[in-house]
Design an enzyme around this catalytic site. Structure first.
Site, short mmCIF file in Angstrom:
data_model
loop_
_atom_site.label_atom_id
_atom_site.label_comp_id
_atom_site.label_asym_id
_atom_site.label_seq_id
_atom_site.Cartn_x
_atom_site.Cartn_y
_atom_site.Cartn_z
N HIS A 73 25.45 -33.25 28.04
CA HIS A 73 26.72 -33.97 28.07
C HIS A 73 26.53 -35.46 27.82
CE1 HIS A 73 27.73 -30.21 30.11
NE2 HIS A 73 28.91 -30.39 29.57
N GLU A 111 32.25 -22.49 18.20
CA GLU A 111 32.21 -23.71 17.40
C GLU A 111 32.14 -23.45 15.89
OE1 GLU A 111 30.62 -23.24 20.21
OE2 GLU A 111 31.45 -24.79 21.48
#
Ligand SMILES: Cc1ncc(C[n+]2csc(CCOP(=O)(O)OP(=O)(O)O)c2C)c(N)n1
Ligand SMILES: [Mg+2]
Length: 817
Positions: free
Chosen positions: A606, A539
């Site tokens: 999530h 990331e």
């Protein structure tokens, strides 16, 4: 490179330099270049030495200098060409000086933190000295021609923080070389530009370093990473930093070979002028021509004055090391080499040194007097005003004392002026003399003039700033077909990539499958694997790619697969991207769009909605939380018309929900900073955003059944929130406010409450206590029940609103439970 050719052709005993055919240059030219380099090295050192004194005598707050690292920077400067970019750290003053981008006077203005950019060109005093940049932008925010100048991306203090951006700066060359349809006019000459990184040996311990090195090897981009190795990181020696105490040795697995792509790794001693020149020219050729990344491990560097002004290295280096550092100081050895090779005489060098010392002292004096100039003029005016005010005041003696205290400050800084003038006003309370009014006026205009020196350019002031882009509503056919949300996104992206040749998107699973929710389905086939690209799972460097490419005129969209994983990249987002416009006072921009998805799905990682953290850490970016994919697409369209960085959080559970498909894909624009009223009502104002908004809308319908008519407002953009102050208009009607979100208590909902109650002065219109309804303090547990019992559900929302109404009118709304 003239100098290098001379070495190849004329100098004997130079280790292994492969001879290039070249025209000889005269000894005089050769000597001139060497002496030029020696002069720069000596100027840079003189600045470091005097700089430290300026801090120790209290004129400057902190000093971190480039002494002991001069020589390799001269070599890097000689290999650096127009269009190239540097992404480095605080040791690189010699490099900047060698390219004529930093003069001794600028250097001292940097130390004093002069706020005038004309005097302190690196940041107008916002950054401490040793943080360098060049200007990419004109005054109106448009691009300069970066191919016609030498470029340095603006430094940050976080060690290794320069690495992710370096990757993107290098990748831009590769993109421009291979993507023919792009507009490269001001940015690239066929991708021939090299991105030059510098990093300290100790900082190679950082994860960012390794992530960048790996990604650079995978991507095969033209970057040259110099490691300035002085064997220390402040007080900590190499044995605590680096396995085997040798960074190039442990990097050797990255070395390219006949079968595998990789890096070219060079190792060179930092005091060896000829070897350095050789290494840098070599590195430049490899990176520039072949687009192969290069690492140059520059060893045996020193810190003649220790790490910075906040300590002395005698505390942690033993006598043997200190003696070694003295003997191997690169400037000293450079001088010895010049003398030994008969390039110049002792007398010549001494004359040069004397002159440099005089010039640097003079530059320092001038900078200090320029730093004080305006303050001294302002002080004179202020003293007069305070004196007049004292004469007519009943608090004469107090004011005289304040005035005399100010007079005693011979070298006033802005704070001294602000404190004296503002404190004076306290002694003039209740008086209405013209003298007091003059002082009040002075304070107001002083603050109005001064504050922007410290606070401007958090966001763009230019006409195309994101909040200035006009809304364009989506249009629909009368019988508009309802499609999955992801189809709207996909077809809108298709239009964007068609409309903007410099746009590209990349991330984990973004390319071949068109993202995990297929919002880019089929687009790689259409636009190619450079523009619609897969990346490794990394990331931080995905964001770095975005920042670097955006700095070079591309329009990157960096995809972070799930909001919950953005924290890996948080440092690059908060330290680098969010501060860029601010720390450069508008001289550099990186219009990077970060695309991610989050909110209410399933499980701890999530279903993230950690908005509080983001809105606090990412000031300088826009944070947008669209309720559906049409709104999201509209945000992308708006952002592409602007040039500011933003984070767009799509709703994870919205990709398969049906939405009518607009006819003006790629054209409609969701405005930034504008709320939308989803349902009008009279009893209470409900403010929410993202996935939770859908539940709030559902509850608002259920509330009608018990006689409660709620007004529902979609915040949509969290940074900035409701710039037109529409919510307070709603409060004027309903007199009640509940902010509902799925962040932790005290998170984004508290921020929204603050915006409405304090900034919009909503408290004036409230008849009930303003409240928030949030998720629990923990992350959301897994599954449907996990969601129900972790985040505000429909019953929670219903009961909360009902209880507010019960408190107002227990008769009409009797207790529910
Ligand atoms: C992320 C981060 N951690 C810690 C620091 C504090 N710090 C500043 S410089 C430095 C040492 C860096 O050493 P090295 O990379 O070898 O560079 P050198 O100063 O020796 O040139 C440290 C720990 C910082 N600026 N950033
Ligand atoms: Mg070091």
């Amino acid at each position: 490179m003239l100098l290098f050719k001379y070495f190849c052709d004329n100098t004997k005993n130079l280790m292994n330099i492969s001879s290039k055919t070249s025209n000889d240059i005269s000894f005089e030219d050769f000597k001139k270049q060497i002496l030029q380099d020696y002069e720069i090295a000596f100027i840079s050192r003189a600045c470091s030495l005097l700089g430290r004194k300026e801090v120790l005598t209290g004129k400057a707050k902190f000093g971190i200098f480039g002494d002991g690292k001069e020589l390799p920077q001269l070599a890097m400067a000689r290999a650096f060409k127009n269009g190239d970019f540097r992404s480095g750290y605080y040791r690189d003053q010699t490099f900047m000086m060698a390219l004529g981008l930093l003069k001794p006077k600028d250097f001292f203005h940097g130390l004093y933190a002069t706020t005038d950019m004309k005097k302190e060109p690196m940041s107008g005093g916002r950054q401490m000295g040793g943080h360098f940049l060049t200007y990419s932008l004109n005054e109106d925010g448009t691009w300069k021609d970066l191919t016609q100048q030498k470029n340095s991306s603006s430094d940050i203090s976080c060690t290794a923080g320069q690495m992710p951006r370096l990757l993107g700066l290098a990748q831009a060359s590769k993109v421009y070389r291979h993507e023919k349809g792009m507009n490269s006019t001001k940015f690239s000459d066929k991708g021939n530009e090299v991105a030059w990184g510098t990093i300290g040996n100790a900082s190679t311990s950082e994860g960012m370093f390794w992530e960048t090195i790996n990604a650079g090897g995978v991507l095969q981009v033209p970057m040259v990473v110099s490691i300035w190795d002085d064997e220390y990181g402040i007080s900590v020696p190499a044995k605590h930093h680096t396995t085997k105490e040798d960074i190039s040795k442990i990097l050797s697995g990255f070395q390219r070979d006949e079968e595998h792509e990789g890096y070219e790794i060079l190792k060179v001693q930092g005091w060896d002028y000829t070897a350095l020149m050789h290494a840098y020219e070599n590195a430049s050729d490899i990176a520039r021509q072949e687009h192969v990344p290069v690492i140059i491990h520059v060893t045996e560097l020193t810190q003649p004055q220790g790490h910075s002004t906040s300590g002395s290295h005698e505390r942690y280096k033993d006598d043997k090391r200190l003696e070694w550092e003295r003997d191997n100081d690169c400037n000293k050895r450079f001088k010895e080499w010049i003398l030994e090779s008969g390039i110049a005489t002792d007398t010549e060098l001494e004359q040069l040194e004397k002159q440099v010392k005089r010039d640097v002292r003079e530059a320092k004096k001038q900078a200090w007097s320029e730093f004080l100039e305006e303050n001294i003029t302002a002080k004179k005016t202020l003293v007069k005003l305070m004196d007049s005010a004292a004469e007519t005041s009943s608090n004469r003696n107090f004011l005289k004392k304040l005035k005399n205290d100010l007079i005693a400050i011979e070298e006033p800084i802005l704070k001294d002026l602000a404190v004296a003038s503002r404190k004076s006003l306290r002694y003039l309370l209740g008086e209405s003399t013209p003298e007091r009014q003059s002082l009040v006026n002075w304070v107001s205009s002083f603050l109005t003039k001064t504050q922007p020196d410290f606070s401007s350019y958090l966001y763009s002031p230019n006409d195309n700033r994101a909040t200035n882009i006009k809304a364009i509503a989506p249009t629909y056919d009368p019988n508009a077909e309802k499609v999955d949300g992801r189809v709207i996104l996909r077809d809108n992206f298709d239009k964007l990539f068609d409309n903007y040749p410099n746009a590209l998107i990349f991330g984990e699973d973004t390319g071949a499958i068109g993202d995990v929710n297929q919002g880019l389905e089929g687009l790689q086939e259409k636009y190619g694997s450079t523009r619609i690209a897969d990346t490794g799972i990394r990331e931080t460097t995905i964001i770095g790619q975005g920042i670097g490419m955006a700095l070079r005129g591309l329009r990157p969209i960096a995809e972070i697969q799930y909001l919950d994983y953005i924290f890996y990249a948080m440092s690059s987002l908060t330290d680098d991207l969010s501060t860029l416009l601010y720390r450069t006072k508008g001289k550099q921009k990186a219009p990077l769009i970060v695309r991610t998805r989050g909110h209410r799905l399933e499980g701890i990682w999530h279903s993230g909605s950690e908005m509080g953290g983001l809105i606090h850490l990412l000031r300088g970016m826009y944070i947008l939380a669209p309720r559906n994919m049409t709104q999201a697409a509209g945000f992308y369209n708006t952002l592409m018309k602007s040039d500011e960085p933003a984070l767009v959080i799509e709703s994870l559970n919205g990709y398969r929900l049906k939405e009518p498909k607009p006819t003006n894909l790629g054209a409609f624009c969701t405005p930034i900073g504008v709320v939308e009223t989803m349902k009008e009502g009279t009893d209470i104002t409900l403010v929410s955003y993202g996935s939770t908004l859908r539940i709030v809308e559902q509850v608002a319908r259920e509330l009608i059944e018990v006689g409660i008519d709620a007004e529902v407002i979609d915040a949509q953009t969290l940074l900035p929130f409701d710039v037109k102050h529409d919510v307070v208009e709603s409060l004027k009607k309903t007199n009640r406010l509940l902010v509902i979100d799925e962040d932790v208590p005290g998170g984004c909902s508290a921020y929204i409450l603050n915006e409405i109650v304090e900034k919009q002065q909503g408290y004036r219109y409230l008849d009930s206590a303003p409240q928030t309804l949030t998720a629990k303090a923990h992350r959301a547990a897994y599954g449907t029940d996990g969601d129900y019992f972790s985040k505000p559900n429909a019953e929670d929302i219903f009961e909360k609103i009902y209880s507010i109404m019960h408190e107002v009118n227990p008769q009409d709304y009797p207790k529910l439970r």
